[in-house]
Design an enzyme around this catalytic site. Structure first.
Site, PDB file in Angstrom:
ATOM      1  N   HIS A 267       0.813  -1.094   0.027  1.00 17.97           N
ATOM      2  CA  HIS A 267      -0.211  -0.036   0.092  1.00 17.97           C
ATOM      3  C   HIS A 267       0.833   1.215   0.010  1.00 17.97           C
ATOM      4  O   HIS A 267       0.702   2.099  -0.755  1.00 17.97           O
ATOM      5  CB  HIS A 267      -0.920   0.090   1.132  1.00 17.97           C
ATOM      6  CG  HIS A 267      -1.727   1.156   1.443  1.00 17.97           C
ATOM      7  ND1 HIS A 267      -3.245   1.277   0.864  1.00 17.97           N
ATOM      8  CD2 HIS A 267      -1.725   2.479   1.879  1.00 17.97           C
ATOM      9  CE1 HIS A 267      -3.684   2.469   1.047  1.00 17.97           C
ATOM     10  NE2 HIS A 267      -2.647   3.236   1.886  1.00 17.97           N
ATOM     11  N   GLU A 268       1.849   1.457   0.921  1.00 20.82           N
ATOM     12  CA  GLU A 268       2.749   2.526   1.229  1.00 20.82           C
ATOM     13  C   GLU A 268       3.497   2.476  -0.286  1.00 20.82           C
ATOM     14  O   GLU A 268       3.989   3.690  -0.607  1.00 20.82           O
ATOM     15  CB  GLU A 268       3.431   2.662   2.082  1.00 20.82           C
ATOM     16  CG  GLU A 268       2.513   2.500   3.597  1.00 20.82           C
ATOM     17  CD  GLU A 268       1.525   3.413   3.778  1.00 20.82           C
ATOM     18  OE1 GLU A 268       1.516   4.672   3.232  1.00 20.82           O
ATOM     19  OE2 GLU A 268       0.353   3.172   4.442  1.00 20.82           O
ATOM     20  N   HIS A 271       1.791   4.497  -2.853  1.00 20.85           N
ATOM     21  CA  HIS A 271       1.998   5.856  -2.481  1.00 20.85           C
ATOM     22  C   HIS A 271       3.240   6.335  -3.147  1.00 20.85           C
ATOM     23  O   HIS A 271       3.410   7.413  -3.586  1.00 20.85           O
ATOM     24  CB  HIS A 271       1.818   6.487  -1.017  1.00 20.85           C
ATOM     25  CG  HIS A 271       0.415   6.357  -0.443  1.00 20.85           C
ATOM     26  ND1 HIS A 271      -0.678   7.003  -1.114  1.00 20.85           N
ATOM     27  CD2 HIS A 271      -0.309   5.524   0.424  1.00 20.85           C
ATOM     28  CE1 HIS A 271      -1.687   6.546  -0.274  1.00 20.85           C
ATOM     29  NE2 HIS A 271      -1.343   5.747   0.532  1.00 20.85           N
ATOM     30  N   GLU A 297      -4.803   7.595  -2.688  1.00 18.25           N
ATOM     31  CA  GLU A 297      -5.363   6.608  -2.241  1.00 18.25           C
ATOM     32  C   GLU A 297      -5.806   5.382  -3.509  1.00 18.25           C
ATOM     33  O   GLU A 297      -5.726   4.357  -3.293  1.00 18.25           O
ATOM     34  CB  GLU A 297      -6.863   6.586  -1.592  1.00 18.25           C
ATOM     35  CG  GLU A 297      -6.316   6.962   0.147  1.00 18.25           C
ATOM     36  CD  GLU A 297      -5.225   6.098   0.619  1.00 18.25           C
ATOM     37  OE1 GLU A 297      -5.752   4.787   0.710  1.00 18.25           O
ATOM     38  OE2 GLU A 297      -4.409   6.444   1.437  1.00 18.25           O
TER      39      GLU A 297
HETATM   40 ZN    ZN Z   1      -2.847   5.235   1.937  1.00 15.13          ZN
END
Ligand code: ZN
Length: 502
Positions: A267-268, A271, A297
């Site tokens: 997830h990170e 980003h 997101e």
């Molecule tokens: Zn996030």
């Protein structure tokens, strides 16, 4: 100060942006240090430094000479490049807004938020909503008032939503969430009636040292250049960045939970790829970095769920898992692993929720925020409404406010209007997948070979490289057409009905 030439004004504008970037860089490093490396007792000195730096940034932003500079640039608008025009638009927006907020109110609000953080921590630990209630009432009151300063032409909650997702409004979100509810709630009901997936092997003992190596492997697989992207460990995972050549992600390791850190890193990492993919020309300007929470997101949740929780991705990493965790995964097949990381079960805590039920957690918060700001709900009634909505949407009873309306830090931090971006991001991602597949063909065939390069390149080309040049709505529309939640609900329906055979 008067400007004689455009060159002179542009130099001043450039200096202004570089100075702001430098202060933000310094403050960002201090914040990062506070949660990663700084010893516990160091908070006081850091607090004083932060106070001074925030004051400098405030003065720098509201300085009267900025008004003169921005007016001058505005009067030469047709001579500016597209980039300079957007920089000016951003600077103006920030400046006008700060001008409208009376300094006294701004200071009182920041003092309140500082206090709120401590009060919330204590209230959560002691499961005592009553002690947090008066401070939340004040935060809601401030937000209502500030909404008018941010954008006096919009309904208050729309103005707050715009702080996180420019152009977003309740009308779009009402339709979006209604559609999600109509798809997800019946699906959860069907899943409840069939045998649940066994994910117990994910909770065997996975030594942290081995998990750290696994993180390195995942970052390499995602093509994260370690010369520009570091990884640290914090209680709650996050990503921060200073331009496109210094991005930091964090994760949290649990010895009895392999999937937790694994999906935090992915997830990170999503980003981080966004930040690393911004074009160089945006560094040290007001347009540096990802454009909105929703678009950010969309990138993180795209990698985490649409890619990371796909059979193809599990296929690609399974040999690594078998080699490095042979005892823990003894007797576990690729299919079992895929099913386990996709187990869908209504739960209490948003940050631990699975892909299917996640958006319902967000919806509860959206309903409550909308009513609080709209004035149809009083803060003291938040726990009752929270619990009723969890029953209605997720079919579960909330045993305590600690696991209920006190769980998130957003409201104590003053972030009202932030939550919807999590759900929006998920839906944006599903629509991006549809466009990507039209252009690249079957993207999962690359994923199955452990090749994420074409996907990241596509996202960089269409999304990442623009940083904040385009408004989020325009950026999305140019790539995907009008936003349509159907892509996301179709994706969820197909995936989870197949997974559970319902
Ligand atoms: Zn996030």
């Amino acid at each position: 100060m008067e400007y004689q030439t455009l060159t002179q004004a542009l130099d001043a504008f450039d200096r202004y942006q570089k100075t702001l970037s430098a202060y933000r860089h310094a403050m960002g490093v201090l914040s990062l240090d506070a949660v990663t490396a700084a010893p516990e007792g160091s908070w006081e000195g850091r607090g004083k430094t932060m106070e001074v730096l925030s004051g400098v940034v405030y003065d720098l932003t509201v300085g009267k000479e900025n008004g003169v500079l921005f007016d001058y640039l505005q009067s030469h608008l047709e001579e500016l490049t597209e980039l300079q025009k957007r920089e000016l638009e951003q600077a103006r927006k920030e400046y006008d807004r700060m001008q409208r907020i009376p300094a006294q109110e701004y200071i009182r609000y920041n003092v309140l938020l500082n206090e709120a953080d401590a009060v919330w921590h204590k209230a959560k630990a002691e499961n005592d909503f009553a002690s947090f209630c008066p401070i939340l009432e004040q935060i809601v009151e401030f937000n209502r008032k500030f909404a008018g300063y941010y954008n006096p032409d919009l309904p208050a909650y729309d103005a707050l939503l715009n702080e996180y997702e420019e152009g977003m409004n309740m009308e779009t979100l009402d339709k979006f969430f209604a559609r999600l509810r109509d798809t997800i709630v019946p699906l959860i009901e069907k899943i409840r009636r069939v045998p649940q997936i066994d994910d117990s092997f994910l909770h065997r003992h996975f030594p942290v040292e081995e998990q750290r190596k696994f993180s390195d492997y995942l970052m390499e697989l995602m093509g994260l250049n370690r010369a520009y992207c570091g990884i640290g460990e914090t209680e709650h995972p996050f990503t921060t960045n200073f331009g496109n050549r210094d991005v930091r992600i964090t994760t949290h390791y649990f010895e009895n939970d392999l999937a937790s850190s694994m999906y935090s890193v992915i997830h990170e990492g999503g980003h981080a790829l966004y930040e690393l993919g911004c074009d160089d020309c945006y560094n040290y300007t007001l347009l540096s970095g990802g454009v909105s929470m929703g678009i950010h997101e969309s990138q993180s949740r795209f990698y985490e769920n649409i890619i990371g929780r796909s059979p193809a991705f599990v296929h690609a990493i399974f040999p690594y898992l078998q080699e490095h965790f042979p005892r823990q995964l003894e007797g576990v097949t690729e299919e079992m692993f895929y099913r386990a990381v996709n187990k869908a079960q209504p739960s209490l805590i948003r940050t631990e929720a699975d892909e299917l039920t996640y958006c319902l957690h967000v919806m509860v918060r959206y309903e409550i925020e909308k009513q609080l700001i709209g004035g149809t709900l009083e803060v003291k009634d938040v726990p009752a409404v929270w619990n009723r909505l969890y029953r209605e949407y997720l079919g579960i009873d909330v045993p305590s406010d600690r696991e209920g309306c006190l769980q998130d830090s957003h409201w104590s931090g003053g972030s009202i209007g932030y939550f919807p971006s999590y759900a929006l991001g998920s839906a944006y991602g599903a629509q991006m997948l549809a466009v990507m597949e039209r252009e690249l063909g079957d993207v999962y065939s690359f994923v199955a070979q452990g090749n994420l390069e074409p996907i990241t390149q596509w996202l960089k080309e269409h999304i990442h490289r623009y940083a904040c040049l385009k408004k989020p709505g325009d950026l999305f529309r140019e790539v995907c057409g009008e936003f349509d939640p159907k892509y996301y609900t179709d994706y969820l329906e197909k995936k989870f009905s197949r997974l559970y055979g319902v």
